[in-house]
Design a protein around this motif. Structure first.
Motif, PDB file in Angstrom:
ATOM      1  N   VAL A 305      78.636  18.290 -98.309  1.00 52.55           N
ATOM      2  CA  VAL A 305      77.619  17.992 -99.339  1.00 52.55           C
ATOM      3  C   VAL A 305      77.383  19.280-100.003  1.00 52.55           C
ATOM      4  O   VAL A 305      77.211  19.630-101.077  1.00 52.55           O
ATOM      5  N   THR A 306      77.203  20.362 -98.982  1.00 50.10           N
ATOM      6  CA  THR A 306      77.011  21.935 -99.515  1.00 50.10           C
ATOM      7  C   THR A 306      78.151  22.279-100.501  1.00 50.10           C
ATOM      8  O   THR A 306      77.867  22.722-101.655  1.00 50.10           O
ATOM      9  N   ASP A 307      79.356  22.150-100.393  1.00 47.35           N
ATOM     10  CA  ASP A 307      80.294  22.717-101.364  1.00 47.35           C
ATOM     11  C   ASP A 307      80.247  21.697-102.550  1.00 47.35           C
ATOM     12  O   ASP A 307      80.427  22.427-103.601  1.00 47.35           O
ATOM     13  N   GLN A 308      79.887  20.402-102.481  1.00 47.46           N
ATOM     14  CA  GLN A 308      79.948  19.704-103.659  1.00 47.46           C
ATOM     15  C   GLN A 308      78.562  19.989-104.660  1.00 47.46           C
ATOM     16  O   GLN A 308      78.636  20.067-105.791  1.00 47.46           O
ATOM     17  N   GLU A 309      77.378  20.310-103.783  1.00 44.95           N
ATOM     18  CA  GLU A 309      76.129  20.104-104.489  1.00 44.95           C
ATOM     19  C   GLU A 309      75.603  21.359-105.010  1.00 44.95           C
ATOM     20  O   GLU A 309      74.798  21.731-105.763  1.00 44.95           O
ATOM     21  N   ARG A 310      76.251  22.563-104.227  1.00 43.10           N
ATOM     22  CA  ARG A 310      75.450  24.027-104.434  1.00 43.10           C
ATOM     23  C   ARG A 310      76.397  25.140-104.725  1.00 43.10           C
ATOM     24  O   ARG A 310      76.338  26.071-104.598  1.00 43.10           O
ATOM     25  N   ASN A 311      77.515  24.606-105.160  1.00 41.75           N
ATOM     26  CA  ASN A 311      78.573  25.518-105.653  1.00 41.75           C
ATOM     27  C   ASN A 311      78.875  26.668-104.401  1.00 41.75           C
ATOM     28  O   ASN A 311      79.277  27.695-105.067  1.00 41.75           O
ATOM     29  N   ILE A 312      78.931  26.209-103.486  1.00 36.79           N
ATOM     30  CA  ILE A 312      79.266  26.972-102.383  1.00 36.79           C
ATOM     31  C   ILE A 312      81.168  27.121-102.258  1.00 36.79           C
ATOM     32  O   ILE A 312      81.698  25.981-102.233  1.00 36.79           O
ATOM     33  N   ARG A 313      81.219  28.303-102.364  1.00 34.10           N
ATOM     34  CA  ARG A 313      82.707  28.443-102.239  1.00 34.10           C
ATOM     35  C   ARG A 313      83.414  29.169-101.245  1.00 34.10           C
ATOM     36  O   ARG A 313      84.671  29.437-101.097  1.00 34.10           O
ATOM     37  N   VAL A 314      82.435  29.865-100.042  1.00 35.68           N
ATOM     38  CA  VAL A 314      82.765  30.364 -99.184  1.00 35.68           C
ATOM     39  C   VAL A 314      82.058  29.709 -97.869  1.00 35.68           C
ATOM     40  O   VAL A 314      80.964  29.619 -97.785  1.00 35.68           O
ATOM     41  N   ASN A 315      83.156  28.950 -97.092  1.00 36.00           N
ATOM     42  CA  ASN A 315      82.194  28.355 -96.017  1.00 36.00           C
ATOM     43  C   ASN A 315      82.675  29.238 -94.714  1.00 36.00           C
ATOM     44  O   ASN A 315      83.815  29.317 -94.223  1.00 36.00           O
ATOM     45  N   LEU A 316      81.494  29.908 -94.369  1.00 37.63           N
ATOM     46  CA  LEU A 316      81.663  30.875 -92.919  1.00 37.63           C
ATOM     47  C   LEU A 316      81.222  29.881 -91.867  1.00 37.63           C
ATOM     48  O   LEU A 316      79.967  29.685 -91.650  1.00 37.63           O
ATOM     49  N   MET A 317      82.312  29.710 -91.103  1.00 39.29           N
ATOM     50  CA  MET A 317      82.182  28.449 -90.072  1.00 39.29           C
ATOM     51  C   MET A 317      82.054  29.513 -88.615  1.00 39.29           C
ATOM     52  O   MET A 317      82.944  30.074 -88.012  1.00 39.29           O
ATOM     53  N   ARG A 318      80.764  29.303 -87.911  1.00 38.22           N
ATOM     54  CA  ARG A 318      80.542  29.686 -86.685  1.00 38.22           C
ATOM     55  C   ARG A 318      81.386  28.511 -85.839  1.00 38.22           C
ATOM     56  O   ARG A 318      81.540  27.503 -85.916  1.00 38.22           O
ATOM     57  N   LYS A 319      81.733  29.302 -84.697  1.00 32.56           N
ATOM     58  CA  LYS A 319      82.308  28.414 -83.723  1.00 32.56           C
ATOM     59  C   LYS A 319      81.489  27.577 -82.795  1.00 32.56           C
ATOM     60  O   LYS A 319      80.110  28.069 -82.814  1.00 32.56           O
ATOM     61  N   TYR A 320      81.799  26.434 -82.267  1.00 36.14           N
ATOM     62  CA  TYR A 320      80.934  25.867 -81.129  1.00 36.14           C
ATOM     63  C   TYR A 320      81.104  26.614 -79.891  1.00 36.14           C
ATOM     64  O   TYR A 320      82.027  26.677 -79.532  1.00 36.14           O
ATOM     65  N   ASP A 321      80.238  26.592 -79.255  1.00 38.75           N
ATOM     66  CA  ASP A 321      80.112  27.225 -77.927  1.00 38.75           C
ATOM     67  C   ASP A 321      80.174  26.321 -76.861  1.00 38.75           C
ATOM     68  O   ASP A 321      80.153  26.372 -75.692  1.00 38.75           O
ATOM     69  N   LYS A 322      79.949  25.064 -77.062  1.00 38.58           N
ATOM     70  CA  LYS A 322      79.865  23.838 -76.359  1.00 38.58           C
ATOM     71  C   LYS A 322      80.833  22.756 -76.731  1.00 38.58           C
ATOM     72  O   LYS A 322      80.999  22.135 -77.734  1.00 38.58           O
ATOM     73  N   ALA A 323      81.792  22.248 -75.561  1.00 37.53           N
ATOM     74  CA  ALA A 323      82.765  21.277 -75.969  1.00 37.53           C
ATOM     75  C   ALA A 323      82.177  20.090 -76.099  1.00 37.53           C
ATOM     76  O   ALA A 323      81.077  19.646 -75.378  1.00 37.53           O
ATOM     77  N   GLU A 324      82.738  19.116 -77.218  1.00 37.60           N
ATOM     78  CA  GLU A 324      82.418  17.744 -77.328  1.00 37.60           C
ATOM     79  C   GLU A 324      82.668  17.015 -75.978  1.00 37.60           C
ATOM     80  O   GLU A 324      83.806  17.344 -75.297  1.00 37.60           O
ATOM     81  N   PRO A 325      82.327  16.012 -75.506  1.00 39.25           N
ATOM     82  CA  PRO A 325      82.712  15.011 -74.299  1.00 39.25           C
ATOM     83  C   PRO A 325      84.157  14.677 -74.732  1.00 39.25           C
ATOM     84  O   PRO A 325      84.747  14.267 -76.050  1.00 39.25           O
ATOM     85  N   GLY A 326      85.322  14.920 -73.631  1.00 42.15           N
ATOM     86  CA  GLY A 326      86.341  14.419 -73.763  1.00 42.15           C
ATOM     87  C   GLY A 326      87.291  15.402 -74.318  1.00 42.15           C
ATOM     88  O   GLY A 326      88.530  14.992 -74.691  1.00 42.15           O
ATOM     89  N   LYS A 327      86.582  16.487 -74.852  1.00 44.25           N
ATOM     90  CA  LYS A 327      87.581  17.595 -75.600  1.00 44.25           C
ATOM     91  C   LYS A 327      87.379  19.110 -74.861  1.00 44.25           C
ATOM     92  O   LYS A 327      86.497  19.205 -74.334  1.00 44.25           O
ATOM     93  N   THR A 328      88.370  19.781 -74.973  1.00 45.14           N
ATOM     94  CA  THR A 328      88.097  20.942 -74.331  1.00 45.14           C
ATOM     95  C   THR A 328      87.451  21.934 -75.528  1.00 45.14           C
ATOM     96  O   THR A 328      87.165  21.479 -76.746  1.00 45.14           O
TER      97      THR A 328
END
Length: 690
Positions: A305-328
């Motif tokens: 939604v962000t990239d479509q609606e707000r002309n965002i062209r750089v996605n600065l992605m933070r890492k998740y510090d907690k694993a989802e169930p069933g995943k490392t």
């Protein structure tokens, strides 16, 4: 019955202005369509940390993230603290060495000899290098930040030692320049480099040049995203920073503010953007305190939604510090990145170095026609409130247009354009609803509502009317989109002003138009436009009952919610149910329509048709017409978000009309059925049956 004439010349000027608006909007559409490459960025240090947590070789993990969709790595300036942790240098306070000597644990002859020569001071910091290149970089940056007199070489050779006169707890956290070993490692792994330097205190030309000299060691530097409250070179050396940007053809990354209005404040940011001809990209990062609360699917949807609606062209992605169930933890973060990549590719984006807008500015002469048409629309509306001679309408149009146009023709006039945009956002919805009121008045005067009208005709006529009225308002949105079309507004360096006004002003204008045509407390049409004041004084003299106070309280609460939900400041909270509805609509529709349009405004329009055709009390008709005006004003205001592509704003408005008309038709049927049931329970036939 008062007669209101629609000046044909003013209408012609509005049509000409609309044609000019469509020309600019078409140009804008192509500019926006070409800007479709998104850069997916993670911090170099985040991936290194993940590798350490999971016990994976960093190079192997970087390769996995590259495959998942990361195109670029952000490299920050190093610090003595970081270099200490990764073993690239050793930094320690003089007190530690003295303590070792006093406790008999200092056995190294090298340090004992320095002590014997009196070169170890308790208040100094000592840096020992293992890698000559890294050590030299640390030395040069310490000398720039502290001054040559506070940095001394104690030893050369295989074990170089540096003494710095500084507070240890402070100096270990200081930024010491971009590390070339990390820059080269990023490039060698096939990523773009996003450099994140800071400014210097009392910055000098040597300081500015040193940053770009470090960057010269690698080829694939895509952009610079400054850290801190100032850009490099602020305040006096911005021209030098700009010169280096141009020489290396770098993009300036501008981080969107958490409130989604302009950018995180950095002094000198917009000046640099203007000086490099707006070769800048908008950056979004999910707030640090918010991301842990989002499931992966929600975060991925946020990016789409962000990239479509707000002309965002750089996605600065933070890492998740907690694993989802069933995943490392690594699997969780790889799923996050790859999921984002998949939805962006599915929406037609490509991944790579972020594209930027060309320095687009609409032709001043086309803008002049748009402003002239908008002025004509404003004067036409005034004439529909209080009719006055055509010659005075032309004179007023010419006067206002000239005042607005002179700065625009000269190549400036940003404030005049913003003022015109505000006028478009308020006048066109009011004009559309006023025109519709006059259609209903003429039908009423012809006696069309004197006989029972079936629900099928109400819905059929209502759908036709809502389409025509919405298209009229849409013209106002296209006017607004055109008058603010240039690269500064696309990047939100400049923006539409007066959001709160646009939600309230159309309702006020339509109220005035309604009072000029109808007696609010009588089922008759107003004789003259002068009766507006009589009705206002009548309202002020209306007796106050408990039910009146309750009605006023309900209206005040609705207004608080309506206005409080607008704009970019923290206001009325959004219920969880509505958030889920929004997410659902975002998934099934190209552009999610606004709730105030499809849930309130357009259904109110269909019910207003029913109220008018069935000759319900004027007050009821008026309240429904106010509700209908909300949708028309909201539709035009949608185009005030210039960062949103114009095609999406157009589709959003049309989606809202279709969905709202469907809900409105259902509402009309429900009201009709309720009337039938109540009438039968009362032992009489409903007022109008098919």
């Amino acid at each position: 019955m008062s007669t209101f004439h629609y000046n044909k010349l003013l209408i012609c000027l509005i049509i000409i202005g609309l044609l000019a608006s469509l020309t600019i909007d078409w140009q804008r559409y192509h500019v926006e369509k070409a800007n479709s490459t998104v850069e997916m960025v993670m911090d170099y240090e985040d991936i290194v940390e993940l590798a350490q947590i999971e016990g994976i070789p960093p190079v192997a993990l970087f390769s996995q993230f590259k495959t998942a969709g990361i195109t670029s790595l952000a490299v920050y300036e190093t610090t003595l603290e970081k270099l200490n942790k990764n073993g690239k240098v050793t930094a320690m306070p003089g007190t530690d060495i003295l303590h070792q000597e006093r406790t008999g644990t200092l056995t190294d002859p090298f340090w004992r000899s320095l002590l014997a020569e009196g070169k170890i001071k308790a208040e100094d910091v000592y840096i020992v290098g293992q890698d000559k290149k890294i050590f030299d970089e640390v030395k040069s940056d310490l000398m720039r930040r502290l001054g040559p007199g506070r940095v001394t070489m104690l030893a050369e050779g295989d074990r170089p030692v540096l003494a710095a006169k500084a507070n240890y707890e402070k100096v270990v956290k200081w930024n010491l320049g971009l590390p070339t070993d990390e820059l080269m490692a990023v490039e060698n792994m096939g990523f773009y480099v996003v450099a994140r330097p800071t400014n210097y205190t009392k910055v000098t030309p040597e300081d500015v040049n040193s940053v770009f000299q470090r960057l010269a060691s690698v080829q694939n530097v895509s952009s610079i995203m400054f850290v801190g409250e100032e850009v490099l070179g602020y305040p006096d050396l911005l021209p030098l920073t700009v010169s280096n940007f141009k020489e290396r053809k770098l993009t300036l990354d501008m981080i969107e503010h958490p409130l989604q209005l302009q950018f995180v404040k950095q002094e000198g940011l917009t000046q640099v953007a203007a000086a490099i001809n707006y070769q800048a990209a908008r950056v979004y990062v999910i707030p640090k305190d918010e991301q842990p609360k989002l499931k992966l699917t929600e975060a991925i949807q946020r990016w789409m939604v962000t990239d479509q609606e707000r002309n965002i062209r750089v996605n600065l992605m933070r890492k998740y510090d907690k694993a989802e169930p069933g995943k490392t933890l690594v699997e969780t973060n790889l799923a996050y990145v790859s999921g984002t990549k998949d939805v962006l590719l599915a929406e037609g984006f490509s991944l790579g170095r972020a594209t930027t807008f060309p320095p687009y500015f609409a032709s001043p002469w086309l803008l002049a026609l748009v402003v002239l048409g908008a002025t004509a629309a404003g004067v036409l509306f005034l004439s529909l409130i209080y009719p006055f001679a055509a010659r005075w309408q032309y004179a007023l149009t010419l006067l206002i247009a000239v005042l607005l146009l002179v700065p625009i023709i000269k190549g400036g006039g940003t404030f005049c354009r913003q003022l015109t945009a505000l006028a478009c956002a308020t006048v066109f919805p009011a004009l559309a609803m006023t025109w519709q009121l006059d259609r209903w008045r003429s039908q009423e005067a012809a006696g069309l509502f004197s006989r029972p009208i079936g629900v099928t005709k109400i819905i059929r006529d209502g759908l036709g009317s809502i389409v025509l009225t919405t298209l009229f308002s849409l013209a106002g949105g296209l006017y607004l989109a055109a008058v603010l079309s240039d690269v500064r507004f696309f990047l939100e360096i400049e923006y539409f002003r007066g959001v709160k006004i646009t939600f309230v002003a159309p309702i006020i204008l339509v109220t005035i138009a309604y009072l000029a045509r109808y007696n609010l407390f009588g089922n008759v049409q107003t004789l003259t436009a002068r009766n507006i004041w009589k009705q206002i004084t009548g309202l002020l003299n209306y007796p106050i009952y408990v039910k009146t106070m309750l009605l006023f309280g309900a209206a005040a609460f609705a207004a608080w919610v309506y206005v409080g939900r607008s704009g970019h400041t923290a206001g009325v909270p959004v219920p969880a149910v509505e958030l889920k509805l929004r997410a659902f609509l975002e998934q099934i529709l190209y552009a999610r329509p606004r709730g105030k349009e499809f849930l309130i405004g357009h259904p109110a329009f269909l019910l207003a048709v029913m109220a008018i055709y069935r000759q319900w009390p004027r007050l009821t008709q008026y309240l429904l017409i106010v509700g209908a005006t909300i949708a028309q004003g909201s539709l035009v205001e949608t185009f005030a978000h210039i960062r949103t592509p114009i095609f999406m704003s157009t589709i959003r408005g049309l989606d809202g009309m279709v969905l709202g008309a469907a809900i409105g038709a259902i509402a009309v049927i429900c009201v009709y059925l309720i009337q039938v049931i109540v009438a039968r329970l009362a032992g009489r036939s409903p007022a109008a049956n098919e």
